[in-house]
Design an enzyme around this catalytic site. Structure first.
Site, PDB file in Angstrom:
ATOM      1  CB  CYS A  83      -0.924   0.009   1.216  1.00  0.00           C
ATOM      2  SG  CYS A  83      -1.928   1.503   1.272  1.00  0.00           S
ATOM      3  NE  ARG A 208      -6.104   0.023 -11.394  1.00  0.00           N
ATOM      4  CZ  ARG A 208      -5.128   0.602 -12.074  1.00  0.00           C
ATOM      5  NH1 ARG A 208      -5.123   1.918 -12.205  1.00  0.00           N
ATOM      6  NH2 ARG A 208      -4.172  -0.109 -12.640  1.00  0.00           N
TER       7      ARG A 208
HETATM    8  C1  LIG Z   1      -9.886   1.402  -4.599  1.00  0.00           C
HETATM    9  C2  LIG Z   1      -8.673   0.518  -4.436  1.00  0.00           C
HETATM   10  C3  LIG Z   1      -8.421  -0.056  -3.212  1.00  0.00           C
HETATM   11  C4  LIG Z   1      -7.321  -0.888  -3.035  1.00  0.00           C
HETATM   12  N1  LIG Z   1      -7.127  -1.500  -1.833  1.00  0.00           N
HETATM   13  C5  LIG Z   1      -6.118  -2.405  -1.689  1.00  0.00           C
HETATM   14  C6  LIG Z   1      -5.976  -3.166  -0.494  1.00  0.00           C
HETATM   15  O1  LIG Z   1      -6.735  -2.997   0.471  1.00  0.00           O
HETATM   16  N2  LIG Z   1      -4.978  -4.077  -0.449  1.00  0.00           N
HETATM   17  C7  LIG Z   1      -4.118  -4.295  -1.506  1.00  0.00           C
HETATM   18  O2  LIG Z   1      -3.240  -5.155  -1.427  1.00  0.00           O
HETATM   19  N3  LIG Z   1      -4.230  -3.572  -2.623  1.00  0.00           N
HETATM   20  C8  LIG Z   1      -5.213  -2.664  -2.744  1.00  0.00           C
HETATM   21  N4  LIG Z   1      -5.343  -1.985  -3.928  1.00  0.00           N
HETATM   22  C9  LIG Z   1      -4.384  -2.241  -5.020  1.00  0.00           C
HETATM   23  C10 LIG Z   1      -4.858  -3.368  -5.923  1.00  0.00           C
HETATM   24  O3  LIG Z   1      -4.964  -4.564  -5.189  1.00  0.00           O
HETATM   25  C11 LIG Z   1      -3.904  -3.602  -7.085  1.00  0.00           C
HETATM   26  O4  LIG Z   1      -2.636  -3.953  -6.590  1.00  0.00           O
HETATM   27  C12 LIG Z   1      -3.743  -2.387  -7.997  1.00  0.00           C
HETATM   28  O5  LIG Z   1      -4.972  -1.720  -8.187  1.00  0.00           O
HETATM   29  C13 LIG Z   1      -3.183  -2.813  -9.365  1.00  0.00           C
HETATM   30  O6  LIG Z   1      -3.994  -3.797  -9.945  1.00  0.00           O
HETATM   31  P1  LIG Z   1      -5.072  -3.450 -11.105  1.00  0.00           P
HETATM   32  O7  LIG Z   1      -4.316  -2.804 -12.229  1.00  0.00           O
HETATM   33  O8  LIG Z   1      -5.688  -4.773 -11.455  1.00  0.00           O
HETATM   34  O9  LIG Z   1      -6.043  -2.482 -10.509  1.00  0.00           O
HETATM   35  C14 LIG Z   1      -6.438  -1.131  -4.110  1.00  0.00           C
HETATM   36  C15 LIG Z   1      -6.695  -0.535  -5.346  1.00  0.00           C
HETATM   37  C16 LIG Z   1      -7.799   0.275  -5.518  1.00  0.00           C
HETATM   38  C17 LIG Z   1      -8.047   0.892  -6.867  1.00  0.00           C
END
Ligand SMILES: Cc1cc2nc3c(=O)[nH]c(=O)nc-3n(C[C@H](O)[C@H](O)[C@H](O)COP(=O)(O)O)c2cc1C
Length: 291
Positions: A83, A208
């Site tokens: 994070c 996402r």
């Molecule tokens: C609204 C939001 C909340 C997120 N909360 C977390 C979380 O609680 N724990 C975590 O490991 N990653 C969290 N992430 C990151 C995602 O797990 C992921 O690593 C990141 O969005 C990239 O992946 P994507 O391109 O598929 O979105 C969050 C992302 C978004 C957009």
């Protein structure tokens, strides 16, 4: 995902084909303190098998205590070392842990010894472009006894800017023996297949791409099997979410955020979102969605 993967949303994702679901990241100190709000996020649905709880924290004693308090409800304890949010990293938790791979290894080793279920870790590629250390961190995580590592191919500094670097994810996969879960910028079945083939990872995590479209998991499964996929009406998806949200007493504000997400990419979505934004209770929100 914080504010997104509530139990109702995860149940729907699972129904639509997700292999593994995770809670949003939960504060270990809040769990230890007995925070009602945080403990309400520990709920799971029986359909979620396997299901992971993701914890964050900088104090190893607290993280262990929290892990022990919740482990009987979950199949996996996942530790958040990814994070980038200031309120998390200023305490030394989340992606700040990437500054000290040995500390991550000590954390993981102690948690592995303390609990009876597998422990996994989610990391980023590094702190910034000059400090990419995912391979080193992943090796240390493996040696400390973790069962898998998930890697988001962006640095802490990047936040969500730029592109996820799948080369570093591929490198991690080449260098460790535990399962590697690749993550970053996978929004479509076509990109899923490409990333899976190119990187050789054991699994891909989608964040996402599932917001407002948990049906993406069915689309991916269909595409891998048949080379084709369909889409599912957003209102139908939202109605299913709403039924589950009612069952699990999801707070109104969370439902409202989800409703707004389900309208993205639909015709007339923008004015609908304005109307949803001012709703104050569920009945009002449902009326807007019906229209
Ligand atoms: C609204 C939001 C909340 C997120 N909360 C977390 C979380 O609680 N724990 C975590 O490991 N990653 C969290 N992430 C990151 C995602 O797990 C992921 O690593 C990141 O969005 C990239 O992946 P994507 O391109 O598929 O979105 C969050 C992302 C978004 C957009």
């Amino acid at each position: 995902m914080a504010g997104v993967t509530d139990v109702a949303f995860r149940t729907l994702a699972k129904k639509y084909g997700a292999g593994l679901t995770y809670t949003e990241f939960l504060s270990s100190s809040a769990i230890v303190r007995g925070s009602k709000k945080t403990l309400s996020l520990v709920k799971t649905d029986p359909i979620e098998k396997p299901v992971a709880v993701q914890l964050f924290g900088h104090n190893i004693k607290e993280v262990i205590q929290a892990a022990k308090l919740v482990e009987n409800k979950f199949d996996i304890i996942d530790i958040n070392c990814g994070c980038p949010a200031w309120k998390v990293i200023k305490t030394g938790a989340g992606s700040a842990m990437l500054n000290d791979p040995d500390k991550i290894a000590t954390f993981v080793g102690k948690i592995v010894s303390a609990v009876n279920i597998p422990v996994t870790v989610k990391i980023r590629s590094g702190i910034d472009a000059k400090h990419i250390n995912a391979v080193d961190v992943a090796r240390k995580i493996q040696d400390a006894g973790a069962s898998a590592v998930a890697i988001h191919g962006r640095t802490q500094k990047q936040g969500y800017r730029g592109n996820a670097d799948w080369k570093i994810i591929t490198k991690v996969k080449e260098e460790v023996d535990i399962p590697v879960i690749g993550n970053g910028d996978v929004f479509t079945p076509e990109v899923f297949e490409k990333r899976l083939e190119e990187s050789g990872v054991d699994a891909i995590m989608i964040a996402r791409g599932a917001i407002g479209n948990p049906y993406v998991f069915t689309q991916i499964k269909d595409y891998i099997k048949t080379g084709e996929y369909d889409s599912k009406d957003k209102k139908e998806q939202f109605d299913e979410y709403l039924n589950l949200a009612r069952k699990y007493n999801i707070p109104f504000l969370t439902i409202k955020t989800q409703a707004i997400s389900f309208t993205k990419g639909t015709q007339g979505g923008a004015p609908l979102r304005n109307k949803l934004g001012v709703t104050k209770m569920l009945r009002q929100l449902e009326k807007v969605m019906e229209k």
